[in-house]
Design a protein around this motif. Structure first.
Motif, PDB file in Angstrom:
ATOM      1  N   GLY A   8       0.784  -1.228   0.000  1.00  0.00           N
ATOM      2  CA  GLY A   8       0.000   0.000   0.000  1.00  0.00           C
ATOM      3  C   GLY A   8       0.815   1.277   0.000  1.00  0.00           C
ATOM      4  N   PHE A   9       2.162   1.128   0.092  1.00  0.00           N
ATOM      5  CA  PHE A   9       3.051   2.289   0.198  1.00  0.00           C
ATOM      6  C   PHE A   9       2.630   3.120   1.430  1.00  0.00           C
ATOM      7  N   VAL A  10       2.680   4.437   1.366  1.00  0.00           N
ATOM      8  CA  VAL A  10       2.323   5.240   2.548  1.00  0.00           C
ATOM      9  C   VAL A  10       0.965   5.913   2.372  1.00  0.00           C
ATOM     10  N   LEU A  11       0.768   6.544   1.224  1.00  0.00           N
ATOM     11  CA  LEU A  11      -0.483   7.285   1.020  1.00  0.00           C
ATOM     12  C   LEU A  11      -1.702   6.385   1.189  1.00  0.00           C
ATOM     13  N   ASN A  12      -1.695   5.228   0.544  1.00  0.00           N
ATOM     14  CA  ASN A  12      -2.864   4.358   0.634  1.00  0.00           C
ATOM     15  C   ASN A  12      -3.018   3.716   2.003  1.00  0.00           C
ATOM     16  N   ARG A  13      -1.924   3.494   2.704  1.00  0.00           N
ATOM     17  CA  ARG A  13      -2.046   2.969   4.071  1.00  0.00           C
ATOM     18  C   ARG A  13      -2.760   3.989   4.955  1.00  0.00           C
ATOM     19  N   LEU A  14      -2.399   5.260   4.811  1.00  0.00           N
ATOM     20  CA  LEU A  14      -3.086   6.308   5.563  1.00  0.00           C
ATOM     21  C   LEU A  14      -4.537   6.453   5.105  1.00  0.00           C
ATOM     22  N   GLN A  15      -4.728   6.433   3.776  1.00  0.00           N
ATOM     23  CA  GLN A  15      -6.070   6.592   3.216  1.00  0.00           C
ATOM     24  C   GLN A  15      -6.992   5.450   3.658  1.00  0.00           C
ATOM     25  N   TYR A  16      -6.466   4.224   3.613  1.00  0.00           N
ATOM     26  CA  TYR A  16      -7.292   3.074   3.975  1.00  0.00           C
ATOM     27  C   TYR A  16      -7.631   3.067   5.460  1.00  0.00           C
ATOM     28  N   ALA A  17      -6.725   3.584   6.287  1.00  0.00           N
ATOM     29  CA  ALA A  17      -7.013   3.676   7.720  1.00  0.00           C
ATOM     30  C   ALA A  17      -8.192   4.623   7.960  1.00  0.00           C
ATOM     31  N   VAL A  18      -8.195   5.752   7.244  1.00  0.00           N
ATOM     32  CA  VAL A  18      -9.303   6.710   7.370  1.00  0.00           C
ATOM     33  C   VAL A  18     -10.596   6.103   6.832  1.00  0.00           C
ATOM     34  N   ILE A  19     -10.526   5.494   5.644  1.00  0.00           N
ATOM     35  CA  ILE A  19     -11.717   4.879   5.041  1.00  0.00           C
ATOM     36  C   ILE A  19     -12.279   3.793   5.963  1.00  0.00           C
ATOM     37  N   SER A  20     -11.397   2.998   6.543  1.00  0.00           N
ATOM     38  CA  SER A  20     -11.832   1.895   7.394  1.00  0.00           C
ATOM     39  C   SER A  20     -12.649   2.394   8.583  1.00  0.00           C
ATOM     40  N   GLU A  21     -12.137   3.406   9.284  1.00  0.00           N
ATOM     41  CA  GLU A  21     -12.864   3.917  10.439  1.00  0.00           C
ATOM     42  C   GLU A  21     -14.123   4.669  10.000  1.00  0.00           C
ATOM     43  N   ALA A  22     -14.053   5.383   8.873  1.00  0.00           N
ATOM     44  CA  ALA A  22     -15.238   6.062   8.343  1.00  0.00           C
ATOM     45  C   ALA A  22     -16.341   5.043   8.061  1.00  0.00           C
ATOM     46  N   TRP A  23     -15.944   3.924   7.474  1.00  0.00           N
ATOM     47  CA  TRP A  23     -16.896   2.866   7.130  1.00  0.00           C
ATOM     48  C   TRP A  23     -17.559   2.288   8.388  1.00  0.00           C
ATOM     49  N   ARG A  24     -16.748   2.063   9.419  1.00  0.00           N
ATOM     50  CA  ARG A  24     -17.282   1.520  10.679  1.00  0.00           C
ATOM     51  C   ARG A  24     -18.263   2.497  11.326  1.00  0.00           C
ATOM     52  N   LEU A  25     -17.909   3.775  11.352  1.00  0.00           N
ATOM     53  CA  LEU A  25     -18.759   4.777  11.996  1.00  0.00           C
ATOM     54  C   LEU A  25     -20.111   4.896  11.302  1.00  0.00           C
ATOM     55  N   VAL A  26     -20.083   4.865   9.969  1.00  0.00           N
ATOM     56  CA  VAL A  26     -21.338   4.924   9.220  1.00  0.00           C
ATOM     57  C   VAL A  26     -22.113   3.619   9.392  1.00  0.00           C
ATOM     58  N   GLY A  27     -21.427   2.496   9.282  1.00  0.00           N
ATOM     59  CA  GLY A  27     -22.080   1.195   9.400  1.00  0.00           C
ATOM     60  C   GLY A  27     -22.713   0.970  10.755  1.00  0.00           C
ATOM     61  N   GLU A  28     -22.113   1.525  11.800  1.00  0.00           N
ATOM     62  CA  GLU A  28     -22.649   1.364  13.155  1.00  0.00           C
ATOM     63  C   GLU A  28     -23.693   2.413  13.492  1.00  0.00           C
ATOM     64  N   GLY A  29     -23.996   3.287  12.524  1.00  0.00           N
ATOM     65  CA  GLY A  29     -25.044   4.281  12.732  1.00  0.00           C
ATOM     66  C   GLY A  29     -24.637   5.460  13.588  1.00  0.00           C
ATOM     67  N   VAL A  30     -23.344   5.655  13.788  1.00  0.00           N
ATOM     68  CA  VAL A  30     -22.866   6.773  14.604  1.00  0.00           C
ATOM     69  C   VAL A  30     -23.091   8.106  13.896  1.00  0.00           C
ATOM     70  N   ILE A  31     -22.965   8.111  12.575  1.00  0.00           N
ATOM     71  CA  ILE A  31     -23.044   9.351  11.799  1.00  0.00           C
ATOM     72  C   ILE A  31     -23.482   9.013  10.384  1.00  0.00           C
ATOM     73  N   SER A  32     -24.088   9.980   9.704  1.00  0.00           N
ATOM     74  CA  SER A  32     -24.528   9.754   8.327  1.00  0.00           C
ATOM     75  C   SER A  32     -23.337   9.862   7.380  1.00  0.00           C
ATOM     76  N   PRO A  33     -23.421   9.244   6.196  1.00  0.00           N
ATOM     77  CA  PRO A  33     -22.324   9.362   5.228  1.00  0.00           C
ATOM     78  C   PRO A  33     -22.004  10.816   4.862  1.00  0.00           C
ATOM     79  N   THR A  34     -23.037  11.638   4.704  1.00  0.00           N
ATOM     80  CA  THR A  34     -22.828  13.038   4.332  1.00  0.00           C
ATOM     81  C   THR A  34     -22.083  13.795   5.423  1.00  0.00           C
ATOM     82  N   ASP A  35     -22.506  13.591   6.679  1.00  0.00           N
ATOM     83  CA  ASP A  35     -21.831  14.280   7.775  1.00  0.00           C
ATOM     84  C   ASP A  35     -20.424  13.742   8.000  1.00  0.00           C
ATOM     85  N   LEU A  36     -20.231  12.442   7.740  1.00  0.00           N
ATOM     86  CA  LEU A  36     -18.884  11.877   7.870  1.00  0.00           C
ATOM     87  C   LEU A  36     -17.921  12.588   6.936  1.00  0.00           C
ATOM     88  N   ASP A  37     -18.320  12.775   5.682  1.00  0.00           N
ATOM     89  CA  ASP A  37     -17.449  13.467   4.734  1.00  0.00           C
ATOM     90  C   ASP A  37     -17.196  14.913   5.161  1.00  0.00           C
TER      91      ASP A  37
END
Length: 316
Positions: A189-218
């Motif tokens: 993943g080199f560096v950029l994608n490792r950082l990007q995937y870490a953000v995407i991963s937690e964003a996905w969990r927060l939306v999936g668990e109903g903590v926040i809407s996709p629009t507000d997450l962005d």
């Protein structure tokens, strides 16, 4: 050896963007693809973009659009495309076997001074270049999509890369106005994608668990973290949010560990969360070419404006 001519292998989005970056830097560019129609279309796309940027006053480089366009030629013969080039940037689809085939062909026709560089975003250079005669001249130069508007380039060597290959590639990227960073070794993943995937991963969990809407997450990123990350990175953010990094760790290490320990497993990126995120984003940007292209154009205009602001602030 300083190259004055480069070859771009593949005329898709990334290949076209690389061609524009090198032409803006005053380099002659040979753009290669297997189909003439694809090259004709690519040239028209480049011409249209350059003319639009010139009209808007955001064209890169010291040359005007016509002068830059005159530096770009196209070719369907691989050997002719790389003749005279001392730097070759491969931009074919992200397929290991396809890329290995291309580099195998290049290995047979290039000299001992040419740099063979790949735009791959995730394939390890050791897997790409193993067994090549010119393996010491091979390196990954991973751009950020789209390279013309986002200057970062990850330069990723492998165990057999000659240090001069890394240094020459780094110097070339600086010369054409990009922002190269050197990785000391390859990593998935080199560096950029490792950082990007870490953000995407937690964003996905927060939306999936109903903590926040996709629009507000962005919005958390675009109007929150992204505001400062456009100018400083996470480590400098730590440094400035306390009396230096050491003080930040003294203050917040326990809290960070507490939060990080609550992170869930790696998401599957499937099921209900896909539907939820897709619906929210599709309502904002319909999944039709016209809407997506318009939003991409808006994104690129924003990136151009931001780049101008950053350049102005650096000069001040």
């Amino acid at each position: 050896m300083e190259p004055s001519q480069v070859a771009i292998i593949g005329s898709g989005l990334i290949g076209c963007s690389w061609a524009m970056v090198f032409a803006a830097g005053g380099f002659k560019v040979k753009l290669y693809d297997i189909a003439q129609q694809q090259l004709t279309s690519a040239l028209e796309t480049i011409r249209k973009q350059m003319k639009e940027m010139e009209k808007a006053g955001v064209l890169k480089g010291a040359l005007n659009a016509d002068q830059q366009l005159a530096l770009i030629s196209v070719c369907t013969d691989l050997k002719a495309a790389v003749e005279g080039a001392t730097f070759i940037q491969e931009c074919t689809p992200e397929n290991l076997e396809l890329k290995k085939k291309i580099f195998g062909q290049l290995d047979l026709i290039v000299g001992d001074s040419v740099i063979l560089s790949s735009s791959t975003s995730c394939l390890l250079p050791s897997k790409l270049f193993t067994g090549l005669k010119h393996v010491k001249q091979c390196i990954v130069s991973h751009p950020v999509n789209p390279p013309y508007f986002v200057p970062l380039v990850e330069i990723v060597p492998h165990a057999e890369t000659d240090p001069s290959t890394t240094e020459r590639t780094y110097a070339l990227m600086k010369k054409i106005g990009q922002s190269p960073v050197k990785l000391n070794r390859e990593i998935e993943g080199f560096v950029l994608n490792r950082l990007q995937y870490a953000v995407i991963s937690e964003a996905w969990r927060l939306v999936g668990e109903g903590v926040i809407s996709p629009t507000d997450l962005d919005l958390v990123m675009s109007d929150g973290l992204g505001m400062r990350y456009a100018f400083i990175g996470p480590l400098e953010t730590m440094h400035l949010n306390a009396e230096g990094v050491s003080n930040y760790c003294e203050r917040y290490a326990e809290g960070m560990r507490l939060v990080l320990n609550t992170f869930g497993p790696i998401p599957e990126f499937s099921g209900e969360t896909v539907q939820k995120v897709n619906q929210a984003l599709s309502e904002k940007i319909p999944v039709v070419p016209k809407a997506l292209d318009a939003r991409r154009k808006w994104r690129d205009e924003c990136l151009t404006g931001l780049a101008k602001l950053k350049t102005q602030m650096k000069s001040d």
